[in-house]
Design an enzyme around this catalytic site. Structure first.
Site, short mmCIF file in Angstrom:
data_model
loop_
_atom_site.label_atom_id
_atom_site.label_comp_id
_atom_site.label_asym_id
_atom_site.label_seq_id
_atom_site.Cartn_x
_atom_site.Cartn_y
_atom_site.Cartn_z
N ASP A 75 29.15 -31.79 55.46
CA ASP A 75 28.97 -30.35 55.26
C ASP A 75 27.59 -29.89 55.70
O ASP A 75 26.63 -30.67 55.75
CB ASP A 75 29.20 -29.98 53.79
CG ASP A 75 28.36 -30.82 52.82
OD1 ASP A 75 28.12 -32.01 53.10
OD2 ASP A 75 27.95 -30.28 51.78
N GLU A 144 27.59 -32.54 49.77
CA GLU A 144 26.18 -32.86 49.50
C GLU A 144 25.32 -31.62 49.43
O GLU A 144 24.41 -31.53 48.59
CB GLU A 144 25.64 -33.82 50.58
CG GLU A 144 24.31 -34.45 50.24
CD GLU A 144 23.09 -33.61 50.60
OE1 GLU A 144 21.98 -33.94 50.16
OE2 GLU A 144 23.24 -32.61 51.35
#
Length: 396
Positions: A75, A144
């Site tokens: 991400d 994350e």
């Protein structure tokens, strides 16, 4: 002609894995395609809906021995396109003075380039038919950038994680503008704390007593005084301390008021606190709670990691000595440090597994989460070579 290693990174950078709705489906499809092409084992686990974690495995000749894990996250953070000179998801190549050819893209530094560099290093090892003693796991994780609660926080508590038998976990670090690798053996503990102050309300023309705003100002004064002490400690260390070795406190969000002539009855304030391993978390927490109690505030913990956890590099000689030897053998200058930000490695360290954070991008400005994020092509290619050499020294 663009090198295939560069083309593969560009393709991955073009996947729109941006919060708040990252396209993990396309990310997984691309990564699995690479694994299949390289004839590597892979497994997809999804502990939280729509948050897949991929484990790609290159078995070693002694699979019973501890493995080496190479981690990255899929991400990326949002962008303000109007502030970019290139489309942040086009992965354009361009020339930048002092850096040569670069790739502009969100995730170029944080941290898609590292994930692909891990795979490219494995690809080179395969092309040279190099056999490894230890098993290698290349892991691509979700979530994350928003705390990891749906990714590594869950996965680190599973039997599946324990079955990986990880001896050393390598995660992200920071770019190295001065040409010296910073190797992070720990990081600060993140506390995102919301104070909800309550007080008397009334007309804005009066001297209303015991207001929520007064509570905010009193608490802010207490916390920001501690902030000033920590900043002074850093400034006066003359370079002996780094940002990760002191505690930071910042007021990051405020919410209050209904109209200009009404004293608000409540104020919400969020403080971003990062606890250094050099500080006592219990002491800081006592200060926070006392300030809230004295100023009629309730506390909500948005993110809370109780205390910093480090990988003891002095009492873990096997992996650390092998890492040092690898860097010395290949003339990589490095400095052990504490990561000022947070990574997935904190969950792994919490489980007792040694973890180091490295981003092997030398002479590269730090542009994580910034506009015009880029990675110099030569530094990306160096990263592939770095991981290849490191894997050989750690796992052969």
């Amino acid at each position: 002609m663009t090198l295939p290693q560069v083309q593969r990174l560009q393709e991955y950078l073009r996947v729109y894995a941006i919060h708040p709705n990252p396209d993990y489906t396309s990310s997984v499809e691309y990564i699995v395609e690479q694994a299949k092409e390289m004839k590597l084992q892979y497994k997809i686990t999804e502990l939280s809906p729509k948050n897949p974690l991929i484990i790609i495995t290159l078995p070693g000749t002694h699979p019973e021995e501890p493995s080496l894990a190479l981690n990255s996250h899929m991400d990326v953070v949002p962008v303000y396109k109007e502030n970019w000179t290139h489309d942040p998801f086009a992965a354009d190549l361009a020339e930048v003075t002092g850096h040569g050819e670069v790739i502009y893209a969100r995730g170029a530094q944080d941290m898609k380039s590292i994930g692909i560099a891990h795979l490219e290093a494995i690809r080179e090892l395969q092309s040279e038919s190099i056999q490894l003693r230890n098993t290698i796991h290349v892991i691509f994780a979700p979530d994350e950038e928003v705390g990891g609660a749906k990714g590594w926080e869950l996965f680190s508590k599973t039997q599946e994680f324990r079955d990986l038998n990880i001896g050393l976990f390598l995660d992200e670090g920071l770019p190295n503008p001065d040409g010296t690798l910073r190797v992070f053996y720990g990081e600060r503990a993140p506390w995102w704390i919301k104070f909800i102050f309550e007080g008397n309300t009334g007309h804005g023309l009066k001297f209303v007593e015991n207001t929520a705003v007064e509570g905010l100002l009193n608490s802010a004064d207490t916390l920001l005084k501690y902030r000033a002490e920590q900043k002074k400690k850093l400034d006066e260390s003359e370079g002996k301390l780094t940002l990760g070795q002191v505690t930071t406190i910042n007021l990051t969000m405020l919410k209050s008021g209904v109209q200009p002539n009404v004293v608000p009855g409540n104020v919400e304030a969020v403080f971003d606190i990062r606890i250094s391993p050099n500080d006592d978390p219990d002491k800081v927490m006592a200060m926070v709670k006392k300030s809230a109690e004295e100023n009629n505030a309730k506390l909500e913990f948005i993110t809370f990691f109780p205390k910093p956890i480090i990988t003891p590099i002095d009492s873990n000689p096997k992996w650390w000595q092998r890492f040092q030897s690898a860097c010395q053998k290949h003339n990589y200058d490095f400095i052990p440090d504490i990561m000022p930000g947070t990574t997935d490695a904190r969950f792994v360290r919490q489980s007792g597994v040694p973890a180091l954070g490295i981003s092997p991008f030398l002479n590269t400005p730090g542009l994580l989460h910034d506009h015009d994020e880029f990675i110099p092509v030569k530094e990306y290619l160096f990263a592939i070579k770095f991981y290849k050499n490191l894997i050989i020294e750690l796992a052969q």
